[in-house]
Enzyme design. Sequence first.
Site, short mmCIF file in Angstrom:
data_model
loop_
_atom_site.label_atom_id
_atom_site.label_comp_id
_atom_site.label_asym_id
_atom_site.label_seq_id
_atom_site.Cartn_x
_atom_site.Cartn_y
_atom_site.Cartn_z
N HIS A 208 33.92 -95.83 7.07
CA HIS A 208 34.86 -94.95 7.66
C HIS A 208 35.75 -95.92 8.47
O HIS A 208 35.40 -96.29 9.33
CB HIS A 208 34.22 -93.92 8.31
CG HIS A 208 35.42 -92.92 8.80
ND1 HIS A 208 35.38 -92.74 10.27
CD2 HIS A 208 36.23 -92.13 8.29
CE1 HIS A 208 36.44 -91.64 10.47
NE2 HIS A 208 36.97 -91.45 9.19
N HIS A 233 44.54 -87.90 7.87
CA HIS A 233 43.50 -87.69 6.61
C HIS A 233 43.82 -86.68 5.64
O HIS A 233 43.76 -87.22 4.29
CB HIS A 233 42.16 -87.14 6.97
CG HIS A 233 41.46 -87.85 8.05
ND1 HIS A 233 41.73 -88.12 9.53
CD2 HIS A 233 40.44 -88.86 7.95
CE1 HIS A 233 40.95 -88.84 9.94
NE2 HIS A 233 40.12 -89.45 9.06
N ARG A 307 54.59 -92.85 20.67
CA ARG A 307 53.30 -92.97 20.04
C ARG A 307 52.24 -92.27 20.51
O ARG A 307 51.74 -92.37 21.64
CB ARG A 307 52.95 -94.46 20.02
CG ARG A 307 51.63 -94.96 19.62
CD ARG A 307 51.52 -94.83 18.04
NE ARG A 307 50.34 -95.07 17.28
CZ ARG A 307 49.44 -94.43 16.64
NH1 ARG A 307 49.38 -93.22 16.68
NH2 ARG A 307 48.41 -94.92 16.17
N CYS A 354 55.00 -101.15 20.11
CA CYS A 354 54.04 -100.74 19.53
C CYS A 354 53.47 -101.88 18.71
O CYS A 354 54.01 -102.46 18.00
CB CYS A 354 54.05 -99.34 18.64
SG CYS A 354 52.50 -99.02 17.58
N TYR A 490 43.88 -102.29 17.08
CA TYR A 490 44.68 -103.23 17.67
C TYR A 490 44.02 -104.48 17.77
O TYR A 490 44.29 -105.03 19.08
CB TYR A 490 45.25 -102.69 18.92
CG TYR A 490 45.68 -101.35 18.82
CD1 TYR A 490 46.99 -101.03 18.12
CD2 TYR A 490 45.13 -99.96 19.54
CE1 TYR A 490 47.54 -99.80 17.97
CE2 TYR A 490 45.92 -98.86 19.19
CZ TYR A 490 47.14 -98.82 18.44
OH TYR A 490 47.82 -97.45 18.22
#
Length: 635
Positions: A208, A233, A307, A354, A490
Amino acid sequence: MSSGDGNKTASLSREPSWRLACLSLQEAGTAAGRQPTASQWLGDELRGESGPSLPANVMVLAPPLCPQSSGARRVKQPPSGPRGRRTRSATMLLHRAVIPCLRQACRLQSVPSRLCIRACSTNDSLQPQCPSLDFSGANSSTRGWRVMGTLLGLGAVLAYHDHRCRAAEKSPRIYTREEVKSHSSLETRIWVTLGCEVFDVTEFVDLHPGGPSKLMLAAGGPLEPFWALYAVHDQTHVREILAQYKVGELSPEDKAPSTLKTSDPYADDPVRHPALKVNSQRPFNAEPPPELLTENYITPNPIFFTRNHLPVPNLEPETYRLHVVGPPGCQSLSLSLDDLYQFPKHEVTVTLQCAGNRRSEMTQFKEVKGLEWNAGAISTARWAGARLCDVLAKAGHQLRETEAHVCFEGLDADPTGTAYGASIPLARAMDPEAEVLLAYEMNGQPLPRDHGFPVRVVVPGVVGARHVKWLGKVSVEREESYSHWQRRDYKGFSPSVDWDTVDFDSAPSIQELPVQSAITEPKDGETVRSGEVTIKGYAWSGGGRAIVRVDVSLDGGLTWQVAELDGEEQRPRKAWAWRLWQLQAPVPAGKKELNIVCKAVDDSYNVQPDSVAPIWNLRGVLSNAWHRVHVRVTP
């Protein structure tokens, strides 16, 4: 037919067909005057197995393949002596070959079968027309028994197994919610539901992308409450992956519990500007169109890129409190907005970017996981608030000789109460020259809800993921934040690393970002007139490094021209905001297309790479290759 025969027929009609086959074999053997022989062990072996079992009075016999018209010939018992031992050895080989198949067939779900084997009959009209086999003599009897047993056993098994597989495909297994609920650990296997379908996702838990712990939250229950929160999802490719793990369906009579009728966690999100290009609605993520992005040095609040990782909390300024954990022996602080206003107000112009800005260009090269940001996941604002170093000092913190980190926790949280979190090194937080803020104003106004009202962190020169919004807690720890977004996201990796080999612990968390530039005018695919073309864009580098030059090419990088830098002058090592740039250049005569390229250089002489290939990574972060725009030229 006698009444007894009629009752017997009616009784048999209610039996499953696999039982009818066994009973037919028994009756045929009795009619031929035979007694159970070595094949009786076949029925004995099946009794006691899981799935359908044979009644105690039913024996599976091995009749002749082609009985003579006078009736089925009796199969002789295996002789004693060496020949008998060889026969019994053959029997054991048959046992090893056939019984596992029969056991597997018996373990299949019990469904009606149309398979009914009429092994033999005393009615001559029903006898198959085939050469008669003489099984007289010990050797002939043994060979005949082997042939008959093998063909009968394998034939019945294959037909029965094929029938059951087809039936299973047409009729999925039905489960209750209580049954699904019992599968909530690795020991019992991990089951989840989506709609009326049941899935065994045990093998997917470790795969996952959000980590095993996130998927385990839904173990033994529905996915809907979590997909409502993480709407990314609900996409075709995710459903295709999930479909591979389907094991059945929920019983139609088993109604969903009322607790599933949860309210929409995003229903209270703020209204957004219609000009924003939306990358996802839930959570909301959007960027301004390129033509608006560089119209102003300061990005207007309504079109500042957004974001969000979770629903936007709706916080009351009167009751808001910021919890600042003090060091051992010191008291923690609980600060209201009015308390923060008492600290010296500091203002600084900072560009936020971002980590996934320009990810779409990496996707064009090779698929990555993440939002499809174009070149607009970057904006600039004038921020105001209390310096973080002043607030930490008030709580009793000071620089340490050992490594330490300032951890931030937001007030946006998932259904389990897990909040968004991130951290920065204590040395940066305590440095007045780093100008880290606990900001409560953006461009002279209270923070908009989408941008962290009432208080957010602003860390100049650092990736946007560390600028925690809706700040609720600040603490100083020996290790960086344990948040998923700090430890399992990240981070940058080699192009050779994929989702099967990635090790997030092996890479440092992104803090300062590399040098970046992009073209905002003209747009890709646009048509420009011959004569002269005006090209505009932005450039920025992390860590306070100033932009010293932007190079622009009209022919894909064969020749270059230097753009003019606009906007505020940048302070050395404290260049927290971008530089806007533009170039007016003649269009080469006869050109019908232009391949416009830009690249920036910072004051450490870092320069952007020429292509995506060497910097591609599975999360699509740190995308800073030369930016390219293709335009057509008209006379």
